[in-house]
Enzyme design. Sequence first.
Site, PDB file in Angstrom:
ATOM      1  N   CYS A 120       5.807 -21.854  22.487  1.00  0.00           N
ATOM      2  CA  CYS A 120       7.210 -21.164  21.176  1.00  0.00           C
ATOM      3  C   CYS A 120       8.204 -20.899  21.589  1.00  0.00           C
ATOM      4  CB  CYS A 120       6.388 -19.407  20.533  1.00  0.00           C
ATOM      5  SG  CYS A 120       7.125 -18.191  21.396  1.00  0.00           S
ATOM      6  N   ASP A 176       1.158  -1.363  -0.094  1.00  0.00           N
ATOM      7  CA  ASP A 176       0.013  -0.019  -0.143  1.00  0.00           C
ATOM      8  C   ASP A 176       0.795   1.661   0.241  1.00  0.00           C
ATOM      9  OD1 ASP A 176       0.709   0.390   2.427  1.00  0.00           O
ATOM     10  OD2 ASP A 176      -1.280   0.321   3.725  1.00  0.00           O
ATOM     11  N   CYS A 206       9.672 -18.291  23.631  1.00  0.00           N
ATOM     12  CA  CYS A 206       9.648 -18.946  25.517  1.00  0.00           C
ATOM     13  C   CYS A 206      10.445 -19.976  25.528  1.00  0.00           C
ATOM     14  CB  CYS A 206       7.681 -18.783  26.319  1.00  0.00           C
ATOM     15  SG  CYS A 206       6.896 -16.988  25.309  1.00  0.00           S
ATOM     16  N   ASP A 250      -5.172  -6.648   7.890  1.00  0.00           N
ATOM     17  CA  ASP A 250      -3.656  -6.396   8.606  1.00  0.00           C
ATOM     18  C   ASP A 250      -3.470  -6.140   8.941  1.00  0.00           C
ATOM     19  OD1 ASP A 250      -2.260  -3.681   7.660  1.00  0.00           O
ATOM     20  OD2 ASP A 250      -3.836  -3.719   5.657  1.00  0.00           O
ATOM     21  N   CYS A 282       3.578 -21.261  27.457  1.00  0.00           N
ATOM     22  CA  CYS A 282       4.039 -21.483  26.075  1.00  0.00           C
ATOM     23  C   CYS A 282       4.766 -21.729  25.446  1.00  0.00           C
ATOM     24  CB  CYS A 282       4.356 -20.245  25.647  1.00  0.00           C
ATOM     25  SG  CYS A 282       4.338 -19.131  24.049  1.00  0.00           S
ATOM     26  N   HIS A 333       6.397 -12.917  19.453  1.00  0.00           N
ATOM     27  CA  HIS A 333       5.407 -14.544  20.836  1.00  0.00           C
ATOM     28  C   HIS A 333       4.032 -13.543  20.177  1.00  0.00           C
ATOM     29  CE1 HIS A 333       3.747 -15.918  23.836  1.00  0.00           C
ATOM     30  NE2 HIS A 333       3.494 -14.651  23.945  1.00  0.00           N
TER      31      HIS A 333
END
Length: 431
Positions: A391, A96, A394, A263, A389, A416
């Site tokens: 992920c 954009d 972490c 977005d 968590c 995260h």
Amino acid sequence: MKFIFADSLDYVDPRYDFLEDRSPSSREPYWDDVFPHELLGYAPYDGILVSKAIVGGSKINGKYSESQTMRFRRVGVREFLRFREEDYPGSQVFGDCGAFSYHALKDPPYTAEEMVDFYGDGRFTHGCSIDHVIFDFVDNDTDTENDFEADRMEENYRRFEITSKNAEEFLKQSKRINNSFNPMGVVQGWSPKSMAEAAVRLKKMGYEYIAIGGTVPLRAPQLRKALVAVREAVGNDLDMHVLGFAKAEEFETFRDLNITSFDTTSPLIRAFKDSNRNYYALKPGGGIEYYSAVRVPQSIDNNRLKNLAKQGVYSQEDLQSREHLALSTLRAFDKGDATVQDALEAVMGYSAPLLFGRDDCFSDAEKRKFEVLMQRYKHVLEKRPWRSCGCKICREVGIEVIIFRASNRNKRRGIHNLQVYRKHIGISGEV
């Protein structure tokens, strides 16, 4: 509904030393650092949006360096972001203009021809027409000129027409490169009625994908009313993107509006720009729970603390000692070698100079502020959300992810947040 992440060179150093608070001396940020999809090992989004204004150029100073801009133009958006189609099949790259960056100008600084070349040369999959932001919004049903002062209403109309005319020219220009990207017509308006009119114009021009602009300052009920009006006006046969959608908490209330894509950069930005909603965690029954990051800034870099040291209120040695104690106690707590109370006392001993520039003689209002902050820190330390968590961030950095301190921690927390947000909105994939 596809989640498109609005990137602003949001990369981190994978070799960052958290104990020493530094990167290797040989580090070259763009080449050595990694984007969210590289750090996590998968993309926590369906695509990435890059604004012309972020890349920059002769008319608007962007965030890219001169060498980065040159590389972007040479290799294209996917190669620049290391977001290649073969590595992330089915992913998309949106572009954009970055209208908020030039909102104070009388007219947009770009032409339709320039933007078509930007999207075409960059090998974007989707590109938005040139819009001019309208900040006024009224959600009543009458939508009369009396809702605003005459000069403001005149400016709203002017920007409305500029956006519409630019969209018409942009669509014509896009056809000269055989539509190598999907052109998206941008809607701007000051009310649901005017936004619906803008969408109808775009449909008549021949657009098959529209993008709703100017949504960032709108409250969720206002945005919903605008989107309902647009859908009622153009039906469901047009794809619809929402630019700058940041309503994570109200996401479910928009599912029925047939939004094709949206977005946002909100989950990442909140990690270091929100006053207390810095760390995202999924609630067992659904939804997002927010936690405050524990602020332990670097005493030698923080302007407030540097000024206190210069004024002689605190010695630099005292501030550095408090900083070190806060960090070491938090790390000891994470290892099970200190209690929540130990960590709280160490952190709040450093927070007093940060908040008030002194350790005693607080007013009642200051005492309440201090207590509120302490309760937030106590909550996150007792819950230890980084422990539950799964992920990569972490798992690898532990409590460092909850410490509010310089870019490499703060952006990791933001990355995260991206993967938590992805799961919250129900996009399939690794989390």
